[in-house]
Write an enzyme that holds these catalytic residues in place. Structure first.
Site, PDB file in Angstrom:
ATOM      1  N   CYS A  30      -6.756   5.947   6.862  1.00 19.95           N
ATOM      2  CA  CYS A  30      -6.036   4.862   6.205  1.00 19.95           C
ATOM      3  C   CYS A  30      -5.079   4.239   7.213  1.00 19.95           C
ATOM      4  CB  CYS A  30      -5.286   5.400   4.999  1.00 19.95           C
ATOM      5  SG  CYS A  30      -4.256   4.170   4.171  1.00 19.95           S
ATOM      6  N   ARG A  73     -12.503   2.120  -2.109  1.00 22.25           N
ATOM      7  CA  ARG A  73     -13.133   3.333  -2.611  1.00 22.25           C
ATOM      8  C   ARG A  73     -12.079   4.450  -2.552  1.00 22.25           C
ATOM      9  NH1 ARG A  73     -16.610   6.281   2.253  1.00 22.25           N
ATOM     10  NH2 ARG A  73     -14.837   6.492   3.654  1.00 22.25           N
ATOM     11  N   CYS A 133      -4.683  -3.177   2.551  1.00 16.92           N
ATOM     12  CA  CYS A 133      -5.518  -2.114   3.113  1.00 16.92           C
ATOM     13  C   CYS A 133      -5.580  -2.320   4.620  1.00 16.92           C
ATOM     14  CB  CYS A 133      -6.912  -2.152   2.495  1.00 16.92           C
ATOM     15  SG  CYS A 133      -8.072  -1.003   3.277  1.00 16.92           S
ATOM     16  N   GLY A 134      -5.019  -1.394   5.374  1.00 14.48           N
ATOM     17  CA  GLY A 134      -4.930  -1.559   6.826  1.00 14.48           C
ATOM     18  C   GLY A 134      -6.272  -1.592   7.525  1.00 14.48           C
ATOM     19  N   ASN A 190       0.880  -1.165   0.000  1.00 12.69           N
ATOM     20  CA  ASN A 190       0.000   0.000   0.000  1.00 12.69           C
ATOM     21  C   ASN A 190       0.924   1.223   0.000  1.00 12.69           C
ATOM     22  OD1 ASN A 190      -2.932   0.647   2.127  1.00 12.69           O
ATOM     23  ND2 ASN A 190      -2.622   1.009  -0.027  1.00 12.69           N
ATOM     24  N   ASN A 232     -15.543   0.229   1.150  1.00 15.49           N
ATOM     25  CA  ASN A 232     -14.450  -0.652   0.753  1.00 15.49           C
ATOM     26  C   ASN A 232     -14.953  -2.094   0.807  1.00 15.49           C
ATOM     27  OD1 ASN A 232     -12.133   1.450   0.835  1.00 15.49           O
ATOM     28  ND2 ASN A 232     -13.123   1.655   2.824  1.00 15.49           N
ATOM     29  N   ASN A 258      -2.761   1.681   6.879  1.00 20.09           N
ATOM     30  CA  ASN A 258      -1.387   1.559   6.401  1.00 20.09           C
ATOM     31  C   ASN A 258      -0.756   2.924   6.181  1.00 20.09           C
ATOM     32  OD1 ASN A 258      -1.183  -1.244   6.426  1.00 20.09           O
ATOM     33  ND2 ASN A 258      -2.020  -1.452   4.367  1.00 20.09           N
TER      34      ASN A 258
END
Length: 259
Positions: A73, A188, A197-198, A13, A169, A75
């Site tokens: 987010c 998204r 995706c964290g 990511n 998401n 990550n």
């Protein structure tokens, strides 16, 4: 005007990191964010992050998806901790502000440990689960992640009547054994699959904990397309707390770009 940046990635990511403590880049336009994140005409990234000064915190994480929209987010937050540590504005243990509130984090053995907000609510009324871990996530359980068309399925859910306005998401997960699972995610704001995706990995771990009726403290090992991470949590009668997202955050390169 030359903009100094650093590129970081956390399990694939990737993010454009900008030291904005001076406030010089407060007015970056959506179109500029989109151009910088473009993988053909810009630097290329899943998102862009401004590290801002803010009273009462070590720093603020101001995160933009590659389409210029804002969200939390996981990550990106972990990469922000590593970036701030490299800049010397944060020690091994930090306290920062993001769009979903305050977070603690620390670095140990080249891994960034990010404390996520508690999760009390989860929609388990259907075979797929929906919950929010700083960003909204749809969790689909499947027996075959490797061949799963996450982009087609993700768009189907994300642009459905229920979710098209705010977006969501979409994650497909498969449990490998008692303590591990694999995952693929459609994000998204990126509107495509990302390698990791964290917030999605965290949401999937909590959803699996709920599905498997886990009691007390537990940890899942997670395999994404971009690498391995882990999620620790405590499940109680009132939901999930003491949630930690754990994984690598690494510098890719540094540079300047004309904006």
């Amino acid at each position: 005007m030359n903009l100094p940046f650093e590129k970081y990635q956390g399990a694939g990511n990737d993010f454009i990191m900008i030291d904005n403590r001076s406030g010089e880049w407060n007015k970056l336009s959506v179109s500029t964010v989109q151009k910088l994140c473009d993988r053909r005409f810009g630097i290329g990234a899943d998102g862009l992050i401004l590290i801002n000064s803010i009273p009462g915190f070590d720093f603020e994480v101001d995160y933009y998806n590659s389409d210029g929209s804002k969200s939390f987010c996981g990550n990106g937050a972990r990469c922000s901790v590593a970036f701030a540590h490299a800049l010397g504005i944060a020690k091994d243990t930090v306290f920062f502000l993001a769009i979903d509130g305050a977070h603690n984090a620390f670095i140990k053995d080249n891994q960034v440990f990010l404390h996520m907000n508690d999760v009390a609510d989860m929609d388990t009324s259907a075979k797929d689960f929906v919950l929010n871990t700083g960003s909204p996530h749809f969790i689909h359980f499947t027996e075959n992640v490797a061949d799963f068309d996450i982009v087609a399925y993700g768009k189907q859910i994300r642009y459905s009547e229920r979710y098209k306005q705010e977006g969501i998401n979409v994650n497909a997960i498969h449990q490998l054994d008692e303590q591990s699972f694999e995952i693929r995610t459609y994000e998204r704001g990126v509107e495509d699959e990302t390698l990791s995706c964290g917030t999605g990995i965290t949401a999937a771990a909590l959803a699996l904990g709920e599905k498997n009726n886990i009691k007390g403290a537990f940890e899942y090992q997670v395999i994404s397309r971009g690498g391995s991470l882990s999620v620790r949590f405590v499940r109680t009668d009132s939901g999930f707390n003491n949630i930690w997202l754990i994984g690598p955050a690494e510098l890719v390169f540094k540079g300047t770009v004309d904006v």
